[in-house]
Every structure is written in structure tokens, then in C-alpha cells.
Motif scaffolding. Structure first.
Motif, PDB file in Angstrom:
ATOM      1  N   TYR A  92       0.790  -1.099   0.121  1.00 52.60           N
ATOM      2  CA  TYR A  92       0.089   0.000  -0.006  1.00 52.60           C
ATOM      3  C   TYR A  92       0.999   1.341  -0.072  1.00 52.60           C
ATOM      4  CZ  TYR A  92      -3.702   3.265   1.385  1.00 52.60           C
ATOM      5  OH  TYR A  92      -4.812   4.213   1.395  1.00 52.60           O
ATOM      6  N   GLY A  95       3.019   1.624  -3.140  1.00 52.91           N
ATOM      7  CA  GLY A  95       2.181   2.051  -4.051  1.00 52.91           C
ATOM      8  C   GLY A  95       1.927   3.593  -4.094  1.00 52.91           C
ATOM      9  N   ALA A  96       1.356   4.060  -2.976  1.00 55.96           N
ATOM     10  CA  ALA A  96       1.130   5.536  -2.821  1.00 55.96           C
ATOM     11  C   ALA A  96       2.290   6.316  -3.329  1.00 55.96           C
ATOM     12  CB  ALA A  96       0.747   5.586  -1.366  1.00 55.96           C
ATOM     13  N   PHE A 100       3.372   9.306  -6.636  1.00 59.05           N
ATOM     14  CA  PHE A 100       3.906  10.561  -6.812  1.00 59.05           C
ATOM     15  C   PHE A 100       5.048  10.540  -7.430  1.00 59.05           C
ATOM     16  CE2 PHE A 100       1.224  11.110  -2.911  1.00 59.05           C
ATOM     17  CZ  PHE A 100       0.670  12.135  -3.193  1.00 59.05           C
TER      18      PHE A 100
ATOM     19  N   GLU B  14     -15.005  -2.231   0.253  1.00 60.89           N
ATOM     20  CA  GLU B  14     -15.440  -1.269   1.291  1.00 60.89           C
ATOM     21  C   GLU B  14     -15.490  -1.982   2.589  1.00 60.89           C
ATOM     22  OE1 GLU B  14     -18.099   1.558  -1.420  1.00 60.89           O
ATOM     23  OE2 GLU B  14     -19.123   0.074  -0.194  1.00 60.89           O
ATOM     24  N   CYS B  38      -9.650   2.667  -1.530  1.00 62.57           N
ATOM     25  CA  CYS B  38      -8.490   2.951  -1.400  1.00 62.57           C
ATOM     26  C   CYS B  38      -7.924   3.046  -0.227  1.00 62.57           C
ATOM     27  CB  CYS B  38      -8.112   3.815  -2.311  1.00 62.57           C
ATOM     28  SG  CYS B  38      -8.166   3.518  -4.238  1.00 62.57           S
ATOM     29  N   GLY B  39      -8.959   3.209   0.889  1.00 63.40           N
ATOM     30  CA  GLY B  39      -8.316   3.418   2.309  1.00 63.40           C
ATOM     31  C   GLY B  39      -8.645   4.731   2.777  1.00 63.40           C
ATOM     32  N   TYR B  40      -9.311   5.470   2.280  1.00 63.73           N
ATOM     33  CA  TYR B  40      -9.719   6.798   2.805  1.00 63.73           C
ATOM     34  C   TYR B  40     -11.236   6.937   3.208  1.00 63.73           C
ATOM     35  CZ  TYR B  40      -5.613   9.943   1.858  1.00 63.73           C
ATOM     36  OH  TYR B  40      -4.335  10.461   1.966  1.00 63.73           O
ATOM     37  N   HIS B  41     -12.251   6.527   2.445  1.00 68.18           N
ATOM     38  CA  HIS B  41     -13.480   6.510   2.877  1.00 68.18           C
ATOM     39  C   HIS B  41     -13.870   5.151   3.246  1.00 68.18           C
ATOM     40  CE1 HIS B  41     -13.888   4.889  -1.057  1.00 68.18           C
ATOM     41  NE2 HIS B  41     -15.215   4.529  -0.767  1.00 68.18           N
ATOM     42  N   ALA B  42     -12.941   4.073   2.821  1.00 70.82           N
ATOM     43  CA  ALA B  42     -13.432   2.847   3.278  1.00 70.82           C
ATOM     44  C   ALA B  42     -12.255   2.042   2.643  1.00 70.82           C
ATOM     45  CB  ALA B  42     -14.702   2.085   2.163  1.00 70.82           C
ATOM     46  N   GLY B  43     -12.435   0.749   2.926  1.00 67.61           N
ATOM     47  CA  GLY B  43     -11.233  -0.147   2.319  1.00 67.61           C
ATOM     48  C   GLY B  43      -9.938  -0.187   3.290  1.00 67.61           C
ATOM     49  N   ASP B  44      -9.259  -1.312   3.251  1.00 63.91           N
ATOM     50  CA  ASP B  44      -7.948  -1.451   3.974  1.00 63.91           C
ATOM     51  C   ASP B  44      -7.157  -2.235   2.892  1.00 63.91           C
ATOM     52  OD1 ASP B  44      -8.032  -4.123   4.413  1.00 63.91           O
ATOM     53  OD2 ASP B  44      -9.548  -3.746   5.978  1.00 63.91           O
ATOM     54  N   PRO B  45      -5.799  -2.331   3.337  1.00 63.27           N
ATOM     55  CA  PRO B  45      -4.642  -2.933   2.507  1.00 63.27           C
ATOM     56  C   PRO B  45      -5.193  -4.346   1.939  1.00 63.27           C
ATOM     57  CG  PRO B  45      -3.441  -1.517   3.825  1.00 63.27           C
ATOM     58  CD  PRO B  45      -5.001  -1.627   4.123  1.00 63.27           C
ATOM     59  N   TYR B  92      -2.615   9.707  -4.337  1.00 58.11           N
ATOM     60  CA  TYR B  92      -1.934   8.946  -3.234  1.00 58.11           C
ATOM     61  C   TYR B  92      -2.751   7.532  -3.195  1.00 58.11           C
ATOM     62  CZ  TYR B  92      -0.948   7.413   1.556  1.00 58.11           C
ATOM     63  OH  TYR B  92      -0.727   6.549   2.728  1.00 58.11           O
ATOM     64  N   GLY B  95      -2.261   5.499  -6.625  1.00 56.46           N
ATOM     65  CA  GLY B  95      -0.821   4.684  -6.421  1.00 56.46           C
ATOM     66  C   GLY B  95      -0.921   3.679  -5.554  1.00 56.46           C
ATOM     67  N   ALA B  96      -1.609   3.904  -4.264  1.00 55.62           N
ATOM     68  CA  ALA B  96      -1.703   2.462  -3.357  1.00 55.62           C
ATOM     69  C   ALA B  96      -2.526   1.613  -3.916  1.00 55.62           C
ATOM     70  CB  ALA B  96      -2.587   3.428  -2.029  1.00 55.62           C
ATOM     71  N   TYR B  98      -2.475   0.788  -7.241  1.00 53.03           N
ATOM     72  CA  TYR B  98      -1.780   0.625  -8.362  1.00 53.03           C
ATOM     73  C   TYR B  98      -0.805  -0.558  -7.757  1.00 53.03           C
ATOM     74  CZ  TYR B  98       0.760   1.153 -12.416  1.00 53.03           C
ATOM     75  OH  TYR B  98       1.491   1.131 -13.977  1.00 53.03           O
TER      76      TYR B  98
ATOM     77  N   TYR C  19     -20.570   1.283   8.986  1.00 50.29           N
ATOM     78  CA  TYR C  19     -20.253  -0.176   9.576  1.00 50.29           C
ATOM     79  C   TYR C  19     -21.066  -0.570  10.785  1.00 50.29           C
ATOM     80  CZ  TYR C  19     -16.029   0.453   6.422  1.00 50.29           C
ATOM     81  OH  TYR C  19     -15.182   0.580   5.411  1.00 50.29           O
TER      82      TYR C  19
END
Lengths: 258, 258, 258, 258
Positions: A92, A95-96, A100, B14, B38-45, B92, B95-96, B98, C19
């Protein structure tokens, strides 16, 4: 005849929002590789972009500096994460930063784990292997930086990554090649000249004098330059000059493999 | 003769840690493109890795689904972010994701902004342009998905990205081509057949019947499939069948540009 | 003549934003004490308010359930926090819940540490003492709940707090009174009747049959009722009935001290 | 004969983990009320404890300083939160600080919303009412600080809270009593003497000279002392001296109601 070479790496991009940290711009004039925080233990998207941009402008090798998800503890508190969790958080964060680096038209050179993640990966093989695998899976061309002699360097070599062995100028070593734990009174080297001499000897002779009085074999590809402390930048400048005087070429770690 | 084609996209990945959300595996059997949090509003690695893997296995197009940094609000609360902040948070997050796409050996197809970021970018040109620029800078081959007729689609086209115009099966439209605001009683289409018919007409005729009774031109490249609600998956299956019966090829949005 | 009494406690309020987690409303009809998450490992302000309100309406004793700052790991991953850090995070979280308890016009009954914090505090005296001190400093009238025989219960008694010793219906015990580690095959009790019998014996005789075959002294003030699992609520209902049949009064832990 | 009195308040405790911010210790020698960050926009448990302790030691009135859940944006970016969400986040944060105040054996004096929350509550009545209700529900004895003439002050009065009207030394005012928006060139008062004079007049005459040239009625209970900027502390010292010279008693806002 072989050339002596050494990379100087330093942690960068550790600001977060209104919180500013570090003397990145000055350090980037001295070091050859930058470990850029990726938002878990420190750093934020704006800081990552600016740091990548600045490192590119100054010709400094760009590295991702993934850490534990612990902004409050600055990634310095051990957490019982599983190897799979380590794998995922490294993918993660690398990738982030990669986002950039692409956006700025650059290349990523290396990955260095931060703080507690670095320390845990130095001694726990399953964690080290998960991190090495994550780096390899994102891009097998990346260099994995780890403590000289650590499980992380071994894991990197095992999976087929190029690795960079890190040494410390201001830390003493034990007979088995490990760092003297910080809680011991003789852990730190205070005298600047002794620190410089230790680095030069590690590079030129491949050995370090242990606290037990015996020389120990050590691989020295890159030396850790601290960004904090009142004299951090000044010491880095002095070290760099002394290395040049000793005939050691200071350059990004990637040149070693060029 | 031109072929009729349509992509079905749905939000995915999500879940967050112990919190499970969505029927991703079932939805991935019906949709052709997945917008992965992608981990901001939901999700984790871990969820990102698993969702990417599953989407690849099922041949579903992979998209990044960047959102506002508001896990508690699920990215649904507008925030006064600057265009530069939007740029950075998109780079960000894309990329994550990606990182996981590379690790799994896949390709990223598109980017769709989430929730409040999607809504704000639909109407605010500077924000839309910042998002389009972020996507372009990370990879100019990515397709930018946006609300049909929105500022985001315009911004994507302006910078040179391929774009996918999104329509809704279960929402009514206004004379100017915008969605009827949710607070209005006639905003939603409850009858399944009417929703299906609306989509087919949008694809085949390029128009939608507005609430004012007049037909409005609309571009329909992809339709939003909701993942929540008790009958979400069932409706998606029925829609897909009706589209096939109407001679519309359902396929990932990237095929349009192949 | 002494009365037999037992409290049934359960973790609550573990939802976070979109959640949803747990069957709080149903559980609150069965248990007598609620451990309400405080936003670190789970829970959010809205959930805290609603859970406090519901617990008050149903006459269930309200407890703060502070955890490690690890939402992603649900507070289940050990972190190397210092005793001072533990003190601070307990004061913070207990205070936060206290806000809602005051706003709803109720009283806080107890504090139970969550997950990894609970487990670490059971065996590490300095951490246990810091947590006990935090609870005492916020309100010396609070009851500190801890694993029966643990360092946390000892620390609570030492500082002058009332304590509640927790036992488990579905876990087996070792000769020294500790729980059989989960990794061992005989750690869990699957048969419902055996679990019920173990609890009744612990309450009435103050002993538990160890895996080594010998009876071990154990203090049983409250039993942990799990909220997850398909039959969690059903088991709680059955346990409560069996306890009543055995002449054991089920009531909030505070009644013991009334 | 009436006494002239004024409170000087300043934001405090905005450090976060390794990130240090502000000159709290120096400011606490000058101001009479401290607004202590509660962990949402800034601050962490350790900083909260230390700041409460320091404020108590220096006899400075303690206030909670709740903000939006946006550490990255330092709580300065407007978020579309509902009144209920505002209520909950204020109860949570005030409660959390209350924990430390109780642990240190002190009393909480007031609540001041931070940044974007303060600004939004100044003009949006429903948000202001939710915040006032939250403060009242946690403790009706708390003083609610708000911009002089704002919806927040009105909401506080309406629910029955004591309120403190805040004015600014370094900002100009409009004919309607509002602050000149920062984007306008004449928003700030640069000259120290003019700033001091404005405050003295507001306190003694209850008026401020508007940018339109007319005097405007204004209530001045407390003046905002900035903690940032190179001369912040120096200006506060100078202002405090000038106030004393003008016969104005500088004291915590609670004395007004004593």
C-alpha cells in the motif's frame, strides 16, 4: 582496482498537515538517498509530492519509507502484526509513493522500512520475508535497504532483490555484528571523529571494532544520516567531506548496481 | 454498423478490518468494472489485495475509487478541500491501489471518485481539473469515469484522458441533464422495468426522458450498480439479462477504446 | 445466608459509521452490564450515545471499554505502549464515554479494557497499575473489571477500587487458574451444558475443574457473554435461565457492592 | 461603579505525538483561559494531560476546544456535518478532556469550538444549537464561548448557558458587527497600538469602529490571543499591560459570573 563507494540515506517527508518536521531541504543537499514517509507513521500526500519533487530536483535517490499505522507513536511502537499484514501495508505505502514518483516523472530507487517495522524485520525472518516479497511484487527492480546482517537483507537476497546494507556512524557494535542496544551506556558514539573513522573503516576494510575489542566483518553500503538533533546536518556535511578526503565516492545506492 | 455496448460498474472493497461490507464476490459475477476503495473513505490494504485478486480472476476491469479522508462519514460528507488537496489525495490513493494491481500482475483500467468527491467534482470545474490532472499524471492511459455531462468528464477530455460517462438506472433526470436531487420525491425510480427501459433507451437512443417530459441527450458508457440494498445483486442480474436481450453488449469500459 | 449472584457482561457499541456490528439491542435484553467501545478500537460518538441510551432504558450497567488506538486491527494486536500511554488513553476514553453518560443523565458503573489491552494488562503489572490508576483518577467509584486472578484485578484492589473478577463459560482453565491458550486444542468448551455447569460451579463453589483434573479456586463476579457467533444471544438466554434455576441472581455487578 | 474586565483566551495543547506545536508554557503566563485541543483536529491524550496540569498550576481557566475530525486539515476545512453529528462530536471531545480535568483534580470552565466548527457555528443556527445543547447536556455550568454576536452565542443563551462573547484585536469589523473576511485587504490590523486601542474601546465603550466608519455595538468578554506567529507572545504581554494601564482587569471569564 575496486572503487570505494557509500550512500548516505536519511528519513524525509515526515511533516503532517500543519505539523512541520525536519530540515529536508538542507539534508537533500548532503545525502544521496531519501527515505520518504508514506502516510502511516508520518507524512501526508502534499508532503510526499513536495519531497519527491525536491529529491528529483537535487538528484537524490528516492525511496519509500513504509511504517506501522501509528501516527501518534510515529511508528516507533512495536505492534504484533502478522507477516501478511506487513506485506499488505508495504504494498500500500510503496504504491502510494509510487503514484507521486510517476506523477513527477521520476524513478523509485529503494524501500526502507521505518522504526519499529525496521527493527522487527531485522530479527524476525517471517516478517522480513513478507516485506521483501511485497517490495519484489510491486517492482523487482527496487533495492531493499536493511540493517547490515539483518534478516531483512537476507530475505531480500533470497527472493532476488538487490539489497543495501545499512550501517550507523554513531552507534557501537557487538561481537556478533549487532548494534549495542540503546539502553546500554556505551551504545552511542559521541565523538564526531570516532564516528567518521568508524564509517571509513567499515567501507574500506569491511570491519568494525566491536565493544568487545575484536574486529567484526560488516557490509557497509549506506549510512543512516539522522535528520533530527541540532547538529544533524552539520555532521552530515562533515562526514561527507571526510569520506571524499578518504577517497570514498558518495553516491546513490543504485550506482553500485549500475 | 455500430455496436451497442455498456459497462456495469460497482463499488467494491469497502470492508475495513473486522468490519465487513458488501457482497463483492456475487457482484463481481455480474458487473464488468469494479471501483475499489483505497483506504480513505473505506477499504484497507488486505481488502484491496483480495478485491484486486478476485476482480482479476473474474475478468472484471479494475478501477481505483479514491474518496475523501473521512472513514467515519464513509466519504459522503462534503469537505472544503482545495484543488491541490484533491490532486494529492487522488495521486496517493490511485498509487496505493496501483501497488496491489502490480503485485497481482494486473492492469488498472479506470478511476472513479467516490461519494462527496464525485459529487463535488461533477459541478466544480477547478476540483474536476485537479482530479483529472492527478489521474493523467499517474497514468495517462487510465479511463476517467464521471457523471454523464459533468465537469469531471469535461476536465478529463480536456487534459486528454479517455472518459466514461456514467448514468443511473434508478434515478430520474432533469431537463438540463442533471440528476433529480435525492430530496425530491420523484428522484428515485422504484419500478424495475422502468429502470431497465431507461438504461436501454439511454444506450440505444442517447436520450433520457426528463421529469419535465422532454427527451434529453445523454451519453451512457457505464451504469452504476449499487452494492447495497436487499435486491441489489438480483437487479443487476436482471438488468444484465435485459441488456443482452436488447442486443447491448455488456463489457468492461476499456473495450470501447480497444 | 449468603446470596449467589452473577453479572453477565458483553461488549457493545462496536459499530463505526456506515459499518454496523453486533446485536446490541438483543444482547441488552439478556446481559446486566455493557462494555461500550469508546472510539479507539471500535465505536464512534453516535454509536456511543445510542448505546448508552439503550443500556439506560433497559437498566443495564454501563461500562467504558477502552482499547488500543487500532481501529484496523479492532484493538486485538498487542502494541508496545508504555504504562503512561496506557494511563492517558484510558483517561481519554473513559472521559469520552462519561460525556455521553452525563448527557443521558446516567451513571457509569465500570471499566473493562478491550482485547489486547485487556490481555496485556492481565499479565503485566506496570500496565495494570497504570490502567487502575487512570480509572481511579477519573472516578474512584468506578468498578474495575479484569480477568479473575489477573494483575489488573490486583492493581485495582491495591489502589482502592472495587473490582469485578471475570470468568469465561466457554474456555477451559489451567492448574494455575489461567485460561488455556487458544492455540491449544482443548482451549474451548463446545458443549453448552458443560459451559453452563462450569459457570454455576464457579459461582457456587468458587472453583473450576482444571485441564489437569484438579479443582482450582476462582473468583467469579461476572461472566463474559460474546456478542458474535450465530448462537451468541441464544446461549446467553439459555445461560441466564440455567443460572436462575440454580438459584443464582443475575444482576449488574454494582449490586454486589450496594 | 462597574468594573471593566476582560478574559484573554488562547488555543493550547495542539501538539500530536512527535509533532510539537505552540509555545503553551509561555502563553499560559499571559492568558487567563486556555482552549485545549481534544484529539480531533489536534492534541493527543498525553498533551491533554500535560496542558491541563500546566493550566491548573498557573491558575488559567480550562476550556475544551472541540474540532472537526480532520487532523490533516487541522480542523480548518469546512465539513458538511449534520447538527446531530456536531452534537455527538462535541460531547465526545468535551467528555474526553473532562477525564483529564477530573484526573488532575480541576474544574472545566468553558468550551470553545475550533476552526471550521467555530466558523460554521457562528452563522448556522441549527449547528450552533446542537453544539450549545451538547455543552449543556454534559454540564450546564460550562461557559460557552462564541464569536460576539454569533448564532453560537445566541444558541447558548437560549438554552440557558452562560456565554462569553469573543472579539479580535487584530481583525477589522463590518457595519453589521461581523468580521471583515480575511480575503479582503483591510481584514487585518497590523499596527499593534491600533489593535490594543480597539480592544480597550470594545471593553470600555462596548463599540468598535467599523470599516464603514461608523461605530458598532459589540460585546467583549474575551479576546482571542494567537499562539502562532513570531510575536504572538510578545503582543499578548504588551496587550495585557496596556489593558491594566487602562484600568481593565484581566481575569478568567468565569469571574464575570462569580
Amino acid at each position: 582496482m575496486d572503487m570505494y563507494r557509500l550512500d548516505l540515506n536519511s528519513d524525509m517527508g515526515e511533516s503532517f498537515g500543519a505539523y512541520r518536521l525536519g530540515r529536508d531541504s538542507e539534508l537533500l543537499d548532503v545525502v544521496t538517498s531519501a527515505n520518504i514517509a508514506c502516510g502511516y507513521h508520518a507524512g501526508d500526500p502534499a508532503t510526499m509530492r513536495e519531497t519527491v519533487k525536491l529529491a528529483l530536483a537535487k538528484g537524490v535517490g528516492i525511496g519509500a519509507h513504509p511504517g506501522l499505522p501509528d501516527l501518534l507513536g510515529f511508528g516507533r511502537r512495536n505492534m504484533d502484526i502478522s507477516p501478511k499484514e506487513a506485506y499488505d501495508m508495504v504494498v500500500y505505502q510503496v504504491g502510494a509513493l509510487y503514484g507521486f514518483v510517476r506523477a513527477e516523472g521520476g524513478t523509485m530507487q529503494h524501500v526502507k522500512a521505518h522504526g519499529a517495522l525496521y527493527n522487527m524485520a531485522a530479527v524476525r525472518a517471517p516478517l522480513a520475508e513478507a516485506i521483501a516479497e511485497a517490495v519484489y511484487d510491486v517492482n523487482p527492480e527496487l533495492i531493499l535497504l536493511g540493517l547490515s546482517g539483518s534478516e531483512l537483507v537476507k530475505a531480500g537476497q533470497k527472493i532476488g532483490l538487490r539489497t543495501a546494507s545499512e550501517v550507523f556512524a554513531d552507534r557501537t557494535y557487538q561481537q556478533d555484528g549487532t548494534l549495542t542496544p540503546r539502553r546500554q551506556p556505551d551504545a552511542m558514539i559521541q565523538e564526531e571523529q570516532r564516528a567518521v573513522d568508524q564509517v571509513i573503516r567499515m567501507v574500506k576494510e569491511g570491519t568494525v571494532q566491536s565493544q568487545q575489542g575484536t574486529p567484526v566483518s560488516i557490509e557497509a553500503h549506506t549510512v543512516c544520516i539522522h535528520g533530527d538533533g541540532p547538529h544533524a546536518v552539520e555532521f552530515a556535511v562533515a562526514l561527507r567531506k571526510s569520506l571524499a578526503d578518504a577517497g570514498i565516492t558518495v553516491e546513490p545506492m543504485s550506482r553500485r548496481f549500475a
